[in-house]
Design a protein around this motif. Structure first.
Motif, short mmCIF file in Angstrom:
data_model
loop_
_atom_site.label_atom_id
_atom_site.label_comp_id
_atom_site.label_asym_id
_atom_site.label_seq_id
_atom_site.Cartn_x
_atom_site.Cartn_y
_atom_site.Cartn_z
N PHE A 34 -2.72 -5.35 0.25
CA PHE A 34 -3.85 -6.23 -0.01
C PHE A 34 -3.39 -7.67 -0.11
CE2 PHE A 34 -5.12 -2.12 -1.67
CZ PHE A 34 -6.39 -1.97 -1.12
N ARG A 35 -4.25 -8.58 0.28
CA ARG A 35 -3.92 -10.00 0.21
C ARG A 35 -4.05 -10.54 -1.21
NH1 ARG A 35 -6.00 -14.74 4.23
NH2 ARG A 35 -4.95 -16.42 3.14
N TYR A 36 -4.99 -10.00 -1.95
CA TYR A 36 -5.25 -10.49 -3.30
C TYR A 36 -4.99 -9.40 -4.34
CZ TYR A 36 -7.54 -14.17 -0.68
OH TYR A 36 -7.79 -15.19 0.20
N GLU A 37 -4.51 -9.82 -5.49
CA GLU A 37 -4.17 -8.89 -6.57
C GLU A 37 -5.39 -8.10 -7.03
OE1 GLU A 37 -1.95 -9.05 -10.91
OE2 GLU A 37 -2.62 -10.91 -9.97
N ALA A 38 -6.54 -8.77 -7.14
CA ALA A 38 -7.76 -8.10 -7.60
C ALA A 38 -8.18 -6.97 -6.66
CB ALA A 38 -8.90 -9.11 -7.75
N GLN A 39 -7.98 -7.16 -5.37
CA GLN A 39 -8.31 -6.10 -4.40
C GLN A 39 -7.44 -4.87 -4.63
OE1 GLN A 39 -7.45 -8.43 -0.91
NE2 GLN A 39 -9.62 -8.58 -0.36
N ALA A 40 -6.15 -5.11 -4.84
CA ALA A 40 -5.23 -3.99 -5.08
C ALA A 40 -5.58 -3.28 -6.38
CB ALA A 40 -3.79 -4.50 -5.11
N GLN A 41 -5.96 -4.03 -7.42
CA GLN A 41 -6.30 -3.42 -8.69
C GLN A 41 -7.56 -2.56 -8.60
OE1 GLN A 41 -4.15 -3.84 -11.60
NE2 GLN A 41 -5.26 -1.92 -11.77
N ARG A 42 -8.52 -2.99 -7.78
CA ARG A 42 -9.71 -2.16 -7.55
C ARG A 42 -9.36 -0.89 -6.79
NH1 ARG A 42 -12.22 -7.21 -6.76
NH2 ARG A 42 -11.95 -7.06 -4.51
N HIS A 43 -8.38 -0.97 -5.90
CA HIS A 43 -7.97 0.19 -5.10
C HIS A 43 -7.27 1.24 -5.98
CE1 HIS A 43 -6.45 2.53 -1.73
NE2 HIS A 43 -5.22 2.39 -2.19
N CYS A 44 -6.51 0.78 -6.96
CA CYS A 44 -5.78 1.70 -7.84
C CYS A 44 -5.99 1.29 -9.30
CB CYS A 44 -4.30 1.72 -7.48
SG CYS A 44 -3.53 0.11 -7.36
N PRO A 45 -7.15 1.59 -9.86
CA PRO A 45 -7.48 1.11 -11.20
C PRO A 45 -6.60 1.70 -12.31
CG PRO A 45 -9.14 2.66 -10.44
CD PRO A 45 -8.23 2.39 -9.28
N HIS A 46 -5.98 2.85 -12.09
CA HIS A 46 -5.16 3.49 -13.12
C HIS A 46 -3.67 3.33 -12.84
CE1 HIS A 46 -8.83 5.12 -14.69
NE2 HIS A 46 -9.12 5.66 -13.53
N ASP A 47 -3.31 2.37 -11.99
CA ASP A 47 -1.91 2.15 -11.62
C ASP A 47 -1.60 0.66 -11.73
OD1 ASP A 47 0.65 2.72 -10.75
OD2 ASP A 47 0.09 3.12 -8.68
N GLN A 48 -0.34 0.34 -11.81
CA GLN A 48 0.10 -1.05 -11.86
C GLN A 48 0.15 -1.63 -10.46
OE1 GLN A 48 3.95 -1.37 -13.66
NE2 GLN A 48 4.13 -3.55 -13.26
N VAL A 49 -0.18 -2.91 -10.33
CA VAL A 49 -0.10 -3.61 -9.05
C VAL A 49 1.23 -4.35 -8.99
CG1 VAL A 49 -1.11 -5.44 -7.62
CG2 VAL A 49 -2.59 -3.85 -8.84
N VAL A 50 1.91 -4.26 -7.84
CA VAL A 50 3.18 -4.94 -7.64
C VAL A 50 3.12 -5.76 -6.36
CG1 VAL A 50 4.54 -3.20 -8.88
CG2 VAL A 50 4.19 -2.94 -6.43
N TRP A 51 4.03 -6.72 -6.24
CA TRP A 51 4.15 -7.53 -5.03
C TRP A 51 5.27 -6.92 -4.19
CZ3 TRP A 51 1.66 -10.93 -2.22
CH2 TRP A 51 2.35 -11.64 -1.25
N LEU A 52 4.94 -6.50 -2.98
CA LEU A 52 5.90 -5.84 -2.11
C LEU A 52 6.39 -6.82 -1.06
CD1 LEU A 52 7.35 -3.28 -1.19
CD2 LEU A 52 5.30 -2.69 0.10
N ASP A 53 7.69 -7.07 -1.02
CA ASP A 53 8.31 -7.92 -0.01
C ASP A 53 8.77 -7.00 1.12
OD1 ASP A 53 10.07 -9.47 1.56
OD2 ASP A 53 10.58 -10.72 -0.15
N PHE A 54 8.03 -7.01 2.23
CA PHE A 54 8.32 -6.11 3.34
C PHE A 54 9.67 -6.40 3.98
CE2 PHE A 54 3.61 -6.16 3.30
CZ PHE A 54 3.40 -4.81 3.07
N ARG A 55 10.04 -7.66 4.06
CA ARG A 55 11.29 -8.04 4.72
C ARG A 55 12.49 -7.53 3.94
NH1 ARG A 55 14.40 -12.43 4.13
NH2 ARG A 55 12.84 -13.50 2.89
N LYS A 56 12.45 -7.64 2.62
CA LYS A 56 13.57 -7.20 1.78
C LYS A 56 13.49 -5.72 1.40
CE LYS A 56 14.38 -11.72 -0.25
NZ LYS A 56 14.39 -12.50 -1.49
#
Length: 94
Positions: A34-56
């Motif tokens: 997801f581009r925005y943190e709020a979108q990810a939190q709505r997708h997984c309301p019972h889980d923690q949201v993290v920032w994933l660096d695809f390159r690393k």
């Protein structure tokens, strides 16, 4: 046994191995970026949201310095990141 019969016997073994291997597959949780943190939190309301660096190939938690930074990353659910074999960053942990 002739060599021609030997080849057919091996073919049967190979087919049995392929059929048997199909049942041992492990289904991974699909990664939904997801581009925005709020979108990810709505997708997984019972889980923690993290920032994933695809390159690393690593993810950052909310308290880490590189959380939400960079062009090669996206917000995802922690469980999905772990199931997709990404590892956590140890930099910036307090």
């Amino acid at each position: 046994m002739s060599w021609s019969g030997f080849g057919r016997g091996l073919g049967g073994i190979a087919v049995a191995m392929l059929v048997g291997a199909g049942g041992a597959e492990v289904a991974a949780t699909p990664l939904t970026p997801f581009r925005y943190e709020a979108q990810a939190q709505r997708h997984c309301p019972h889980d923690q949201v993290v920032w994933l660096d695809f390159r690393k190939g690593i993810y950052y938690g909310k308290g880490q310095k590189r959380y939400g930074q960079g062009f090669d990353g996206s917000f995802v659910c922690l469980r999905e990141a772990r199931d997709s074999s990404y590892r956590r960053s140890l930099l910036g942990l307090r």
